[in-house]
Design a protein around this motif. Structure first.
Motif, PDB file in Angstrom:
ATOM      1  N   GLU A   1       0.815  -1.213   0.000  1.00 54.10           N
ATOM      2  CA  GLU A   1       0.000   0.000   0.000  1.00 54.10           C
ATOM      3  C   GLU A   1       0.848   1.263   0.000  1.00 54.10           C
ATOM      4  O   GLU A   1       0.391   2.321  -0.425  1.00 54.10           O
ATOM      5  CB  GLU A   1      -0.949  -0.008   1.207  1.00 54.10           C
ATOM      6  N   SER A   2       2.100   1.154   0.460  1.00 52.09           N
ATOM      7  CA  SER A   2       2.961   2.339   0.482  1.00 52.09           C
ATOM      8  C   SER A   2       3.790   2.478  -0.790  1.00 52.09           C
ATOM      9  O   SER A   2       4.547   3.435  -0.927  1.00 52.09           O
ATOM     10  CB  SER A   2       3.898   2.274   1.691  1.00 52.09           C
ATOM     11  N   TRP A   3       3.653   1.528  -1.701  1.00 43.25           N
ATOM     12  CA  TRP A   3       4.494   1.560  -2.899  1.00 43.25           C
ATOM     13  C   TRP A   3       4.002   2.631  -3.876  1.00 43.25           C
ATOM     14  O   TRP A   3       2.804   2.870  -4.015  1.00 43.25           O
ATOM     15  CB  TRP A   3       4.474   0.219  -3.605  1.00 43.25           C
ATOM     16  N   SER A   4       4.963   3.250  -4.564  1.00 41.99           N
ATOM     17  CA  SER A   4       4.620   4.226  -5.601  1.00 41.99           C
ATOM     18  C   SER A   4       4.165   3.489  -6.852  1.00 41.99           C
ATOM     19  O   SER A   4       4.567   2.353  -7.110  1.00 41.99           O
ATOM     20  CB  SER A   4       5.835   5.099  -5.936  1.00 41.99           C
ATOM     21  N   PHE A   5       3.325   4.161  -7.621  1.00 42.69           N
ATOM     22  CA  PHE A   5       2.932   3.581  -8.899  1.00 42.69           C
ATOM     23  C   PHE A   5       4.147   3.526  -9.828  1.00 42.69           C
ATOM     24  O   PHE A   5       5.002   4.409  -9.815  1.00 42.69           O
ATOM     25  CB  PHE A   5       1.811   4.398  -9.547  1.00 42.69           C
ATOM     26  N   GLY A   6       4.227   2.464 -10.628  1.00 39.22           N
ATOM     27  CA  GLY A   6       5.348   2.315 -11.556  1.00 39.22           C
ATOM     28  C   GLY A   6       6.080   1.006 -11.332  1.00 39.22           C
ATOM     29  O   GLY A   6       5.547   0.061 -10.757  1.00 39.22           O
ATOM     30  N   ASN A   7       7.351   0.978 -11.809  1.00 37.22           N
ATOM     31  CA  ASN A   7       8.156  -0.241 -11.733  1.00 37.22           C
ATOM     32  C   ASN A   7       9.051  -0.204 -10.501  1.00 37.22           C
ATOM     33  O   ASN A   7       9.841   0.726 -10.336  1.00 37.22           O
ATOM     34  CB  ASN A   7       9.033  -0.386 -12.977  1.00 37.22           C
ATOM     35  N   PRO A   8       8.978  -1.194  -9.626  1.00 37.40           N
ATOM     36  CA  PRO A   8       9.842  -1.222  -8.436  1.00 37.40           C
ATOM     37  C   PRO A   8      11.314  -1.168  -8.820  1.00 37.40           C
ATOM     38  O   PRO A   8      11.754  -1.865  -9.736  1.00 37.40           O
ATOM     39  CB  PRO A   8       9.493  -2.554  -7.775  1.00 37.40           C
ATOM     40  N   ASN A   9      12.080  -0.330  -8.113  1.00 40.38           N
ATOM     41  CA  ASN A   9      13.485  -0.142  -8.466  1.00 40.38           C
ATOM     42  C   ASN A   9      14.433  -0.298  -7.286  1.00 40.38           C
ATOM     43  O   ASN A   9      15.571   0.166  -7.332  1.00 40.38           O
ATOM     44  CB  ASN A   9      13.700   1.234  -9.099  1.00 40.38           C
ATOM     45  N   GLY A  10      13.994  -0.942  -6.197  1.00 41.96           N
ATOM     46  CA  GLY A  10      14.887  -1.206  -5.087  1.00 41.96           C
ATOM     47  C   GLY A  10      15.028  -0.070  -4.095  1.00 41.96           C
ATOM     48  O   GLY A  10      15.756  -0.191  -3.112  1.00 41.96           O
ATOM     49  N   THR A  11      14.330   1.026  -4.314  1.00 44.04           N
ATOM     50  CA  THR A  11      14.453   2.168  -3.417  1.00 44.04           C
ATOM     51  C   THR A  11      13.452   2.052  -2.279  1.00 44.04           C
ATOM     52  O   THR A  11      12.650   1.121  -2.197  1.00 44.04           O
ATOM     53  CB  THR A  11      14.214   3.473  -4.192  1.00 44.04           C
ATOM     54  N   ALA A  12      13.515   3.071  -1.391  1.00 46.41           N
ATOM     55  CA  ALA A  12      12.604   3.083  -0.242  1.00 46.41           C
ATOM     56  C   ALA A  12      11.154   3.188  -0.683  1.00 46.41           C
ATOM     57  O   ALA A  12      10.243   2.782   0.053  1.00 46.41           O
ATOM     58  CB  ALA A  12      12.967   4.249   0.683  1.00 46.41           C
ATOM     59  N   SER A  13      10.926   3.733  -1.885  1.00 51.30           N
ATOM     60  CA  SER A  13       9.553   3.863  -2.373  1.00 51.30           C
ATOM     61  C   SER A  13       8.900   2.504  -2.590  1.00 51.30           C
ATOM     62  O   SER A  13       7.675   2.409  -2.714  1.00 51.30           O
ATOM     63  CB  SER A  13       9.540   4.646  -3.695  1.00 51.30           C
ATOM     64  N   TYR A  14       9.725   1.445  -2.667  1.00 48.60           N
ATOM     65  CA  TYR A  14       9.204   0.097  -2.856  1.00 48.60           C
ATOM     66  C   TYR A  14       9.706  -0.837  -1.757  1.00 48.60           C
ATOM     67  O   TYR A  14       9.747  -2.058  -1.952  1.00 48.60           O
ATOM     68  CB  TYR A  14       9.602  -0.425  -4.237  1.00 48.60           C
ATOM     69  N   ASN A  15      10.102  -0.245  -0.632  1.00 45.76           N
ATOM     70  CA  ASN A  15      10.591  -1.015   0.521  1.00 45.76           C
ATOM     71  C   ASN A  15      11.707  -1.980   0.130  1.00 45.76           C
ATOM     72  O   ASN A  15      11.824  -3.076   0.680  1.00 45.76           O
ATOM     73  CB  ASN A  15       9.445  -1.786   1.186  1.00 45.76           C
ATOM     74  N   GLY A  16      12.525  -1.581  -0.836  1.00 44.52           N
ATOM     75  CA  GLY A  16      13.686  -2.373  -1.233  1.00 44.52           C
ATOM     76  C   GLY A  16      13.424  -3.409  -2.298  1.00 44.52           C
ATOM     77  O   GLY A  16      14.354  -4.079  -2.751  1.00 44.52           O
ATOM     78  N   TRP A  17      12.162  -3.596  -2.719  1.00 46.53           N
ATOM     79  CA  TRP A  17      11.865  -4.565  -3.786  1.00 46.53           C
ATOM     80  C   TRP A  17      12.312  -3.989  -5.126  1.00 46.53           C
ATOM     81  O   TRP A  17      12.229  -2.777  -5.355  1.00 46.53           O
ATOM     82  CB  TRP A  17      10.377  -4.896  -3.815  1.00 46.53           C
ATOM     83  N   ASP A  18      12.751  -4.874  -6.045  1.00 46.11           N
ATOM     84  CA  ASP A  18      13.414  -4.383  -7.249  1.00 46.11           C
ATOM     85  C   ASP A  18      13.108  -5.296  -8.440  1.00 46.11           C
ATOM     86  O   ASP A  18      13.091  -6.513  -8.307  1.00 46.11           O
ATOM     87  CB  ASP A  18      14.933  -4.356  -7.007  1.00 46.11           C
ATOM     88  N   ASN A  19      12.855  -4.669  -9.605  1.00 47.26           N
ATOM     89  CA  ASN A  19      12.796  -5.456 -10.836  1.00 47.26           C
ATOM     90  C   ASN A  19      13.654  -4.834 -11.923  1.00 47.26           C
ATOM     91  O   ASN A  19      13.490  -5.141 -13.098  1.00 47.26           O
ATOM     92  CB  ASN A  19      11.351  -5.621 -11.324  1.00 47.26           C
ATOM     93  N   SER A  20      14.628  -3.985 -11.519  1.00 46.57           N
ATOM     94  CA  SER A  20      15.434  -3.275 -12.505  1.00 46.57           C
ATOM     95  C   SER A  20      16.488  -4.157 -13.154  1.00 46.57           C
ATOM     96  O   SER A  20      17.176  -3.733 -14.078  1.00 46.57           O
ATOM     97  CB  SER A  20      16.129  -2.073 -11.844  1.00 46.57           C
ATOM     98  N   ASN A  21      16.641  -5.403 -12.690  1.00 44.02           N
ATOM     99  CA  ASN A  21      17.638  -6.284 -13.316  1.00 44.02           C
ATOM    100  C   ASN A  21      17.210  -6.753 -14.696  1.00 44.02           C
ATOM    101  O   ASN A  21      18.002  -7.305 -15.442  1.00 44.02           O
ATOM    102  CB  ASN A  21      17.897  -7.505 -12.423  1.00 44.02           C
ATOM    103  N   ASN A  22      15.958  -6.567 -15.035  1.00 44.79           N
ATOM    104  CA  ASN A  22      15.483  -6.977 -16.357  1.00 44.79           C
ATOM    105  C   ASN A  22      15.102  -5.721 -17.132  1.00 44.79           C
ATOM    106  O   ASN A  22      14.193  -4.987 -16.743  1.00 44.79           O
ATOM    107  CB  ASN A  22      14.285  -7.920 -16.216  1.00 44.79           C
ATOM    108  N   THR A  23      15.833  -5.440 -18.217  1.00 46.37           N
ATOM    109  CA  THR A  23      15.640  -4.178 -18.945  1.00 46.37           C
ATOM    110  C   THR A  23      14.632  -4.295 -20.081  1.00 46.37           C
ATOM    111  O   THR A  23      14.361  -3.316 -20.762  1.00 46.37           O
ATOM    112  CB  THR A  23      16.990  -3.707 -19.522  1.00 46.37           C
ATOM    113  N   THR A  24      14.103  -5.487 -20.329  1.00 47.03           N
ATOM    114  CA  THR A  24      13.133  -5.662 -21.409  1.00 47.03           C
ATOM    115  C   THR A  24      11.759  -5.919 -20.826  1.00 47.03           C
ATOM    116  O   THR A  24      11.590  -6.237 -19.653  1.00 47.03           O
ATOM    117  CB  THR A  24      13.534  -6.835 -22.312  1.00 47.03           C
ATOM    118  N   THR A  25      10.729  -5.748 -21.676  1.00 47.29           N
ATOM    119  CA  THR A  25       9.361  -6.043 -21.250  1.00 47.29           C
ATOM    120  C   THR A  25       9.172  -7.537 -21.211  1.00 47.29           C
ATOM    121  O   THR A  25       9.878  -8.278 -21.896  1.00 47.29           O
ATOM    122  CB  THR A  25       8.361  -5.401 -22.224  1.00 47.29           C
ATOM    123  N   PRO A  26       8.224  -8.048 -20.395  1.00 47.59           N
ATOM    124  CA  PRO A  26       7.229  -7.318 -19.593  1.00 47.59           C
ATOM    125  C   PRO A  26       7.847  -6.728 -18.330  1.00 47.59           C
ATOM    126  O   PRO A  26       8.986  -7.045 -17.987  1.00 47.59           O
ATOM    127  CB  PRO A  26       6.207  -8.407 -19.255  1.00 47.59           C
TER     128      PRO A  26
END
Length: 681
Positions: free
Chosen positions: A64-89
């Motif tokens: 519920e505290s996450w920002s809209f968009g793609n999780p990037n490992g920052t505090a806005s996503y509580n450290g969750w990250d999907n930036s290791n994959n640069t292609t869609t989806p």
């Protein structure tokens, strides 16, 4: 429970919650050990499900505290990250539907069911990418140090006619991953259908850190928007462990521990679950006594030969011999061990009682250098298989006796003595063993080898074409030569120009492990030195020069057939080494010599032309590149040209028979004027 006073009754209920006892299993590294050794006790604890104790939640993420968009490992996503994959989806945070019809959830899991609520979730946006593409959503490290058991839970929504695959993997280090959950295909039939819960046991990671990684893989079209929400991890505290007797236990409160009993011991482990339930298990570790160390007797050997070492056991066990004190390689079992040695050697003996080894005791073999033996041969490079050779062994030790052996084809006529004869039928290696008793009555022996090289004779056939001619004609002589290819002998020379201190210099030229030439030291003033040896072409030589004072200077070279093939200097300090010096092949020249040389166009070519008036026999000598020779003979027969006959003309009238008359050689042939048309003889 019901109570009554005879007239009135009263009733109440009481609940008894039964917590399960732990199930224990002990696996020993070995239940039979030797005194002084240790063994691992591996404890397995299983706590059956059920009971009154509820798991504690140690981690929860509702997004519920996450920002809209793609999780990037920052505090806005509580450290969750999907930036290791640069292609869609891409995993995307959203609410109120995914933007594609016929796929994805229309609402969050935790807020009231129905469309257009504001709860957030993360979903895989699959519009655009090809089927089979994927994206990963990775958690930060999650601390499970307070847990003994652990279970991960999350909710998922997989509505879409071409739904792909959702997988959960876990890792202790973020590098090595193990799959704990996977599901494929459509699981809901509407975007309004309830979310489904998934759980996975991750107790293997309890007590440390764990990483979670969700992988979404697209299906065949945009209708594969899967979503996850409300991730949590819960578990029970670890059970407590107590081993006894604790005195010989390396870690009395650990599940897995080493024990080092001095005598046979019964070990008991007591386990208490978080609910307070207790159970115990025991295992007997039997301890065998270690034999006393044996006594050993070493050996002195002179040169290379057989040594015999002995050991006396102190008990009823057997003696075992090894080549290292760590007992890596068993050589022999028995009190007396004999083997060949080449230099100082140490063997190690233990007494073994069937399970335990005594302490290892060394038995030293001391090698006394034997007086060297030199071996020589009167002819090292032979032609043909019928040439006798003489082999001679010499030494400064007058007491040596000699024994000779050879490889196949060596043709030894004698096998003992300082000098022996042989008729080798092929190239062979001869080995001489010299042996004598030194003043200490030690058998001294040493060996030396030498090679003989047998080259095949050239196979030749001499001919003349034609072999019979008339006086004044010519004949073509020729010799056909067949050679068997073989390495050729080459003279190799070492040249040395020393510095002003040649007494510090020594050098060696080696063929593998055999020294074929050496020299030095050279006195007290600079000198120039050269020495030669014959070897086969293709031989790989190593040259090494040493300076005992460490300041070597001067130049050196190695030559073959007059050409330098290696050199060094002018400064080489303590020494210089050049390996892999290949001896080149000499020119493969075949020579010819015809005798006598008279009436020949040349007496040193393969095919001279004969022009003569008398029958002549010739001998041709052919020398191969190896220096081996063969001869053959050919004769050219010369016939004299007969004198012209004297014939008388005659005539007659009309047809009829006439007589023709001629004088001269009795073998006359009459022709009618047409060449080759004989009418009489």
């Amino acid at each position: 429970v019901v109570g009554t006073d005879g007239f009135c009754t009263a009733e109440t209920e009481v609940s008894i919650l039964v917590n399960p006892k732990p199930v224990l299993s002990i696996t020993p590294g070995s239940s039979l050990i030797c005194a002084g050794d240790s063994t691992l006790l591996d404890l397995s604890i299983t706590i059956p499900s059920g009971g009154a104790l509820l798991p504690s939640v140690v981690y929860t993420e509702d997004l519920e505290s996450w920002s809209f968009g793609n999780p990037n490992g920052t505090a806005s996503y509580n450290g969750w990250d999907n930036s290791n994959n640069t292609t869609t989806p891409d995993w995307t945070v959203d609410n109120n539907g995914t933007g594609s019809g016929g796929t994805g959830p229309d609402f969050d899991h935790t807020l009231p069911a129905g469309p257009n609520n504001g709860g957030r979730y993360v979903y895989l946006e699959t519009s655009g990418p090809a089927a089979g593409n994927f994206d990963e959503l990775t958690s930060p490290a999650i601390d499970l140090s307070t847990l003994g058991t652990a279970e991960v839970s999350f909710w998922y929504h997989m509505f879409g006619g071409t739904m792909g695959t959702l997988e959960l993997e876990v890792s202790s280090d973020g590098t090595t991953w193990n799959s704990v959950f996977s599901i494929s295909g459509q699981q809901q039939t509407s975007d309004l259908d309830p979310w489904l819960e998934a759980t996975a046991d991750i107790s293997a990671y309890a007590g440390g850190n764990v990483f979670l990684r969700f992988t979404g893989t697209t299906g065949g079209s945009f209708q594969s928007d899967m979503a996850i929400d409300d991730i949590s991890i819960a578990g029970l505290p670890p059970a407590t462990v107590s081993w006894s007797p604790a005195a010989t236990v390396s870690s009395p409160t650990s599940e897995d521990t080493y024990v080092s009993p001095t005598a046979t011991e019964l070990y008991t482990v007591t386990v208490t679950t978080p609910a307070g339930c207790v159970d115990s298990a025991s295992i007997l570790i039997s301890v065998l006594p270690v034999p006393l160390a044996p006594t050993t007797t070493g050996f002195t050997v002179c040169g290379a030969g057989f040594a015999t070492v002995q050991a006396v056991p102190q008990g009823s066990g057997s003696i075992q011999w090894y080549d290292t004190p760590t007992l890596d390689n068993l050589l022999f079992t028995g009190t007396v061990f004999s083997t060949s040695v080449n230099g100082d050697t140490t063997f190690y003996a233990v007494e073994n009682n069937g399970a335990c080894n005594s302490p290892a005791v060394a038995a030293a073999v001391t090698a006394i250098p034997a007086t060297p033996v030199m071996v020589s041969i009167d002819q090292q490079f032979l032609c043909g298989a019928t040439t006798p050779v003489t082999l001679t062994a010499t030494s400064t030790e007058p007491g040596y006796s000699y024994s000779w052996t050879s490889t196949t084809g060596g043709g030894l006529i004698q096998t003992t003595g300082a000098s022996v004869q042989a008729i080798p039928t092929q190239s062979a290696t001869y080995t001489v063993m010299g042996f004598y008793l030194d003043p200490g009555n030690n058998l001294c022996q040493t060996t030396e080898t030498i090679q003989v090289f047998v080259n095949a004779l050239p196979a030749i056939t001499a001919s003349a074409s034609p072999s019979t001619i008339c006086d004044g004609s010519t004949s073509q002589l020729n010799v056909d030569v067949s050679l068997i290819a073989a390495p050729l002998p080459v003279w190799v020379s070492v040249s040395l120009a020393t510095d002003a201190f040649p007494g510090e210099i020594t050098w060696e030229l080696r063929d593998g492990g055999t020294v074929v030439l050496n020299g030095g030291p050279y006195g007290s003033s600079s000198t120039t030195f050269i020495d030669s040896v014959q070897v086969l072409d293709g031989t790989s030589l190593d040259f090494q020069i040493f300076d005992s004072f460490g300041d070597g200077g001067g130049t050196w070279s190695v030559s073959a057939g007059g050409s330098t093939i290696a050199n060094g200097g002018p400064a080489y300090g303590p020494g210089q080494t050049v390996t892999g010096i290949i001896v080149p092949a000499p020119p493969a020249t075949v020579t010819y010599l015809w005798t006598p040389s008279t009436n020949l166009s040349s007496d040193t070519i393969q095919n001279p032309v004969f022009t003569g008036s008398a029958t002549t026999s010739y001998s041709v000598l052919v020398t191969s590149p190896a220096g081996c020779t063969s001869t053959d003979n050919v004769t050219v027969t010369v016939l004299p040209v007969p004198s012209a006959p004297i014939a008388s003309d005659t005539s007659r009238c009309g047809p009829g028979i006439i007589d023709l008359t001629a004088t001269g050689d009795p073998n006359l042939v009459w022709l009618d004027g047409v060449p080759g048309n004989v009418i009489g003889t």
